[in-house]
Design a protein around this motif. Structure first.
Motif, PDB file in Angstrom:
ATOM      1  N   THR A 138       0.748  -1.332  -0.090  1.00 58.37           N
ATOM      2  CA  THR A 138      -0.102  -0.024   0.141  1.00 58.37           C
ATOM      3  C   THR A 138       0.856   1.337   0.052  1.00 58.37           C
ATOM      4  N   PRO A 139       0.139   2.256  -0.159  1.00 51.10           N
ATOM      5  CA  PRO A 139       1.012   3.711  -0.121  1.00 51.10           C
ATOM      6  C   PRO A 139       1.918   3.865   1.138  1.00 51.10           C
ATOM      7  N   GLN A 140       2.793   4.708   1.064  1.00 52.54           N
ATOM      8  CA  GLN A 140       3.717   5.118   2.272  1.00 52.54           C
ATOM      9  C   GLN A 140       3.339   6.208   2.594  1.00 52.54           C
ATOM     10  N   TYR A 141       3.604   6.728   3.946  1.00 53.63           N
ATOM     11  CA  TYR A 141       3.548   8.172   4.365  1.00 53.63           C
ATOM     12  C   TYR A 141       4.194   8.311   5.547  1.00 53.63           C
ATOM     13  N   GLY A 142       4.625   9.711   5.725  1.00 53.26           N
ATOM     14  CA  GLY A 142       5.464  10.228   6.610  1.00 53.26           C
ATOM     15  C   GLY A 142       4.950  11.587   7.217  1.00 53.26           C
ATOM     16  N   ASN A 143       4.955  11.574   8.423  1.00 54.12           N
ATOM     17  CA  ASN A 143       4.063  12.706   9.178  1.00 54.12           C
ATOM     18  C   ASN A 143       5.319  13.136  10.134  1.00 54.12           C
ATOM     19  N   LEU A 144       5.091  14.586  10.384  1.00 52.18           N
ATOM     20  CA  LEU A 144       5.964  15.295  11.410  1.00 52.18           C
ATOM     21  C   LEU A 144       4.532  15.831  12.291  1.00 52.18           C
ATOM     22  N   LEU A 145       4.722  15.367  13.656  1.00 52.67           N
ATOM     23  CA  LEU A 145       3.468  15.517  14.345  1.00 52.67           C
ATOM     24  C   LEU A 145       4.092  16.664  15.524  1.00 52.67           C
ATOM     25  N   TYR A 146       3.102  17.405  15.664  1.00 55.72           N
ATOM     26  CA  TYR A 146       3.087  18.583  16.581  1.00 55.72           C
ATOM     27  C   TYR A 146       2.177  17.975  17.759  1.00 55.72           C
ATOM     28  N   MET A 147       2.781  17.768  19.105  1.00 53.53           N
ATOM     29  CA  MET A 147       2.075  17.417  19.924  1.00 53.53           C
ATOM     30  C   MET A 147       1.748  18.228  21.267  1.00 53.53           C
ATOM     31  N   GLU A 148       0.883  18.331  22.311  1.00 56.19           N
ATOM     32  CA  GLU A 148       0.705  19.190  23.000  1.00 56.19           C
ATOM     33  C   GLU A 148       0.248  18.134  24.437  1.00 56.19           C
ATOM     34  N   ARG A 149       0.678  18.799  25.505  1.00 59.09           N
ATOM     35  CA  ARG A 149       0.451  18.079  26.812  1.00 59.09           C
ATOM     36  C   ARG A 149      -0.573  18.602  27.626  1.00 59.09           C
ATOM     37  N   THR A 150      -1.889  18.249  27.698  1.00 59.66           N
ATOM     38  CA  THR A 150      -2.870  18.426  28.625  1.00 59.66           C
ATOM     39  C   THR A 150      -2.784  17.721  29.736  1.00 59.66           C
ATOM     40  N   SER A 151      -2.937  18.291  30.943  1.00 54.75           N
ATOM     41  CA  SER A 151      -2.823  17.416  32.149  1.00 54.75           C
ATOM     42  C   SER A 151      -1.727  16.603  32.037  1.00 54.75           C
ATOM     43  N   ASN A 152      -2.151  15.374  32.004  1.00 63.66           N
ATOM     44  CA  ASN A 152      -1.017  14.033  31.843  1.00 63.66           C
ATOM     45  C   ASN A 152      -1.069  13.525  30.680  1.00 63.66           C
ATOM     46  N   LYS A 153      -1.781  14.004  29.752  1.00 63.88           N
ATOM     47  CA  LYS A 153      -2.154  13.227  28.360  1.00 63.88           C
ATOM     48  C   LYS A 153      -1.371  14.048  27.094  1.00 63.88           C
ATOM     49  N   TRP A 154      -0.612  13.224  26.368  1.00 64.61           N
ATOM     50  CA  TRP A 154      -0.277  13.897  25.072  1.00 64.61           C
ATOM     51  C   TRP A 154      -1.350  13.546  24.035  1.00 64.61           C
ATOM     52  N   GLU A 155      -1.457  14.823  23.290  1.00 59.83           N
ATOM     53  CA  GLU A 155      -2.457  14.546  22.201  1.00 59.83           C
ATOM     54  C   GLU A 155      -1.820  15.397  20.587  1.00 59.83           C
ATOM     55  N   THR A 156      -1.761  14.743  19.681  1.00 59.76           N
ATOM     56  CA  THR A 156      -1.374  15.173  18.535  1.00 59.76           C
ATOM     57  C   THR A 156      -2.230  16.314  17.981  1.00 59.76           C
ATOM     58  N   LYS A 157      -1.838  17.730  17.971  1.00 60.20           N
ATOM     59  CA  LYS A 157      -2.592  18.968  17.642  1.00 60.20           C
ATOM     60  C   LYS A 157      -2.582  19.141  15.922  1.00 60.20           C
ATOM     61  N   LEU A 158      -1.576  18.925  15.447  1.00 60.28           N
ATOM     62  CA  LEU A 158      -1.325  19.231  14.037  1.00 60.28           C
ATOM     63  C   LEU A 158      -0.253  18.059  13.601  1.00 60.28           C
ATOM     64  N   ASP A 159      -0.373  18.038  12.134  1.00 58.32           N
ATOM     65  CA  ASP A 159       0.786  17.045  11.746  1.00 58.32           C
ATOM     66  C   ASP A 159       1.108  17.878  10.261  1.00 58.32           C
ATOM     67  N   TYR A 160       2.191  17.613   9.591  1.00 56.36           N
ATOM     68  CA  TYR A 160       2.613  18.259   8.677  1.00 56.36           C
ATOM     69  C   TYR A 160       3.129  17.042   7.609  1.00 56.36           C
ATOM     70  N   VAL A 161       2.431  16.840   6.461  1.00 54.98           N
ATOM     71  CA  VAL A 161       2.761  15.644   5.884  1.00 54.98           C
ATOM     72  C   VAL A 161       4.181  15.679   5.114  1.00 54.98           C
ATOM     73  N   LEU A 162       4.976  14.878   5.455  1.00 55.45           N
ATOM     74  CA  LEU A 162       6.306  14.630   4.655  1.00 55.45           C
ATOM     75  C   LEU A 162       6.264  14.378   3.431  1.00 55.45           C
ATOM     76  N   PHE A 163       5.471  13.241   3.200  1.00 54.28           N
ATOM     77  CA  PHE A 163       5.189  12.603   1.850  1.00 54.28           C
ATOM     78  C   PHE A 163       4.127  11.574   2.108  1.00 54.28           C
ATOM     79  N   ASN A 164       3.373  11.201   0.944  1.00 59.15           N
ATOM     80  CA  ASN A 164       2.370  10.312   1.025  1.00 59.15           C
ATOM     81  C   ASN A 164       2.296   9.852  -0.536  1.00 59.15           C
ATOM     82  N   GLN A 165       2.588   8.537  -0.565  1.00 58.09           N
ATOM     83  CA  GLN A 165       2.775   8.027  -2.138  1.00 58.09           C
ATOM     84  C   GLN A 165       2.142   7.073  -2.053  1.00 58.09           C
TER      85      GLN A 165
END
Length: 165
Positions: A138-165
């Motif tokens: 199947t197609p490949q993908y790469g993402n750069l993920l921006y994560m923030e911590r709220t209380s004791n939990k990490w959440e992905t807020k935004l991602d930047y697509v590096l490649f998607n083939q």
């Protein structure tokens, strides 16, 4: 303190990207510093929104410089991820095992992941990490993920697509 946050981020990514039962390179991958479109720099990532080739790309306007610098610095040399990943459902593989299984016909539908180590802000409120996924069929993908911590939990807020083939 850093190691606990790394463990939490890796656990979050394993859960959110359904990596259980899949394969993960046990060595941190190198940072992708160039895409086919532009250099990945702190300045370029902080652009709030831009349009390239008809695609709307959201940046990481809240990304702190120290988070980006820490991400680049911590990934200057590969590291073993086994110290921070303690999920028995993820198959951590050496580079040789990883490439060997990837090329086997019986694993053509398997997902093969790589991760960088996360870069953190000084107060551990945000993180930047790169995730790539490869499947022989199947197609490949790469993402750069921006994560923030709220209380004791990490959440992905935004991602930047590096490649998607």
């Amino acid at each position: 303190m850093r190691s606990q946050h790394e463990t939490d981020i890796f656990a979050t990514l394993i859960e959110n990207y359904s990596m259980a039962g899949e394969y993960l390179l046990e060595e941190s991958s190198s940072v992708i510093t160039k895409t086919g479109l532009k250099d990945i720099t702190w300045e370029n990532l902080r652009i709030k929104e831009t349009e390239m080739y008809g695609m709307r790309i959201l940046g990481f306007p809240a990304l702190q410089k120290e988070t980006f610098d820490n991400w680049i610095s911590i990934n200057s040399q590969p590291s073993l991820l086994s110290s921070w990943i303690n999920n028995p459902k993820v198959n951590l593989l050496s580079r040789t095992e990883y490439h060997n299984l990837f090329n086997q016909y019986d694993h053509r539908w398997s997902m093969f992941y790589t991760l960088t180590r996360p870069g953190f802000s000084d107060d551990f409120s945000q993180a930047l990490i790169q995730l790539t996924a490869f499947c022989p069929i199947t197609p490949q993908y790469g993402n750069l993920l921006y994560m923030e911590r709220t209380s004791n939990k990490w959440e992905t807020k935004l991602d930047y697509v590096l490649f998607n083939q």
